[in-house]
Design a protein around this motif. Structure first.
Motif, PDB file in Angstrom:
ATOM      1  N   TYR A  13     -23.036 -25.939 -19.693  1.00 26.85           N
ATOM      2  CA  TYR A  13     -24.188 -25.499 -18.904  1.00 26.85           C
ATOM      3  C   TYR A  13     -23.823 -24.666 -17.666  1.00 26.85           C
ATOM      4  O   TYR A  13     -24.266 -23.523 -17.538  1.00 26.85           O
ATOM      5  CB  TYR A  13     -25.017 -26.712 -18.470  1.00 26.85           C
ATOM      6  CG  TYR A  13     -26.282 -26.336 -17.753  1.00 26.85           C
ATOM      7  CD1 TYR A  13     -27.338 -25.745 -18.445  1.00 26.85           C
ATOM      8  CD2 TYR A  13     -26.419 -26.554 -16.381  1.00 26.85           C
ATOM      9  CE1 TYR A  13     -28.503 -25.387 -17.791  1.00 26.85           C
ATOM     10  CE2 TYR A  13     -27.592 -26.196 -15.722  1.00 26.85           C
ATOM     11  CZ  TYR A  13     -28.626 -25.615 -16.428  1.00 26.85           C
ATOM     12  OH  TYR A  13     -29.769 -25.248 -15.778  1.00 26.85           O
ATOM     13  N   THR A  14     -23.025 -25.217 -16.782  1.00 25.93           N
ATOM     14  CA  THR A  14     -22.803 -24.550 -15.488  1.00 25.93           C
ATOM     15  C   THR A  14     -22.175 -23.175 -15.635  1.00 25.93           C
ATOM     16  O   THR A  14     -22.480 -22.262 -14.864  1.00 25.93           O
ATOM     17  CB  THR A  14     -21.920 -25.425 -14.582  1.00 25.93           C
ATOM     18  OG1 THR A  14     -20.672 -25.705 -15.263  1.00 25.93           O
ATOM     19  CG2 THR A  14     -22.613 -26.741 -14.246  1.00 25.93           C
ATOM     20  N   LYS A  17     -25.060 -20.461 -17.739  1.00 23.25           N
ATOM     21  CA  LYS A  17     -26.484 -20.473 -17.401  1.00 23.25           C
ATOM     22  C   LYS A  17     -27.178 -19.179 -17.811  1.00 23.25           C
ATOM     23  O   LYS A  17     -28.253 -19.196 -18.422  1.00 23.25           O
ATOM     24  CB  LYS A  17     -26.661 -20.697 -15.901  1.00 23.25           C
ATOM     25  CG  LYS A  17     -26.410 -22.127 -15.447  1.00 23.25           C
ATOM     26  CD  LYS A  17     -26.696 -22.281 -13.964  1.00 23.25           C
ATOM     27  CE  LYS A  17     -26.465 -23.711 -13.495  1.00 23.25           C
ATOM     28  NZ  LYS A  17     -26.742 -23.859 -12.044  1.00 23.25           N
TER      29      LYS A  17
END
Length: 236
Positions: A13-14, A17
Motif C-alpha cells: 500500500y504505502t 498508492k
C-alpha cells in the motif's frame, strides 16, 4: 443485459498508492467494480475472513508487485501473497503486474530488510510461473490493466453482477416463453414415442414342434408370425 464484474486489486500500500488509484480508476472507467485493501484493516488478522469472502465474490483478481514485500500476517507471509495464493486456490482468473526491476526507486519504495527481500524474490518467482505484465510508471500500468482486463473478460467469462431491477417484465416473459417451448417439445417427444413399434416375442416351450414368434405393433394386429429354430440355444 450488461454485466458488471468485481475486480479485486491486491498490492502493498504505502509504496504503491498512486498505482493503486490508477488501477481503481481503470476498472471504474470500464464500468466494473474495484475492491481492495482500502476496505479492510490490514493490521487485524481477524479481517482475513472478510477478505476471503471478498475474494470469493470476485470475478477477476489483479496483483500489482513493486519493490516491497509488505506487512506480514501470522502465517509469516505478506497479505498480498496470502491473497494471491487464496485467489489461485479458488481458481479466480489472475492478472499480475510486476514493476520493471530496472526502474529507479527511492529508498522508501524498496524493502530494507534482507529477510523480506528474500521473501519478495520468492513471491515474484512464484507469480512468474504464470503470465505476467511489466510496467514502469503508473500511467503505463493503468493502460495495461485496461487492455488485460478487457481481454480476460473475453477469454474467461465470469458470473458477474446484474442489476436486480433489470427489466423484470422482460425476464418473466422470456421465462414464460421457455416454459411454453419446453411443453411443446415434450408433446413432440411423446408423439414420437407413441408411434414406435412394439416388439412382442412369444417363444413356446422346447418340447413344442415349432417355435413361433409374433411381432405386434402397439396399435395394430400382428404383422409377422413365424417360426424360429432355438435348438442351438442352451435353455435352463
Amino acid at each position: 443485459m450488461e454485466k458488471k464484474y468485481q475486480v479485486f486489486i491486491s498490492s502493498t500500500y504505502t509504496d504503491l498508492k498512486e498505482e493503486r488509484q490508477k488501477a481503481i480508476d481503470a476498472v471504474l472507467k470500464l464500468e466494473h467494480i474495484p475492491i481492495g485493501m482500502e476496505l479492510f484493516n490490514a493490521g487485524d488478522d481477524t479481517q482475513w475472513a472478510i477478505i476471503q469472502r471478498a475474494i470469493d465474490n470476485t470475478d477477476y483478481y489483479i496483483l500489482i508487485v513493486g519493490f516491497r514485500y509488505g506487512s506480514v500476517t501470522e502465517d509469516d507471509i505478506s497479505y498480498a501473497e496470502k491473497e494471491y495464493d487464496y485467489a489461485i486456490s479458488k481458481k479466480i482468473p489472475v492478472i499480475a503486474f510486476i514493476k520493471d526491476r530496472q526502474v529507479a526507486t527511492t529508498v522508501a519504495e524498496r524493502e530494507n530488510k534482507p529477510k523480506l527481500q528474500k521473501k519478495l524474490e520468492s513471491f515474484i518467482a512464484k507469480v512468474q510461473n504464470k503470465e505476467v505484465n511489466c510496467w514502469k510508471n503508473p500511467d503505463e500500468l493503468a493502460a495495461k490493466i485496461t487492455i488485460s482486463l478487457v481481454n480476460q473478460i473475453k477469454l474467461v467469462p465470469r458470473t458477474g453482477w446484474i442489476r436486480a431491477d433489470a427489466d423484470p417484465i422482460a425476464m418473466d416473459q422470456e421465462i414464460a416463453a421457455l416454459f411454453k417451448e419446453n411443453r411443446e417439445l415434450h408433446k413432440i417427444i411423446d408423439n414420437i414415442s407413441k408411434k414406435r413399434p412394439k416388439l412382442d416375442i412369444t417363444i413356446l416351450g422346447p418340447d413344442e414342434p415349432e417355435e413361433e414368434v409374433a411381432l405386434t405393433h402397439k396399435y395394430s394386429q400382428p404383422y409377422y408370425k413365424g417360426a424360429i429354430d432355438i435348438s442351438p440355444l442352451c435353455l435352463d
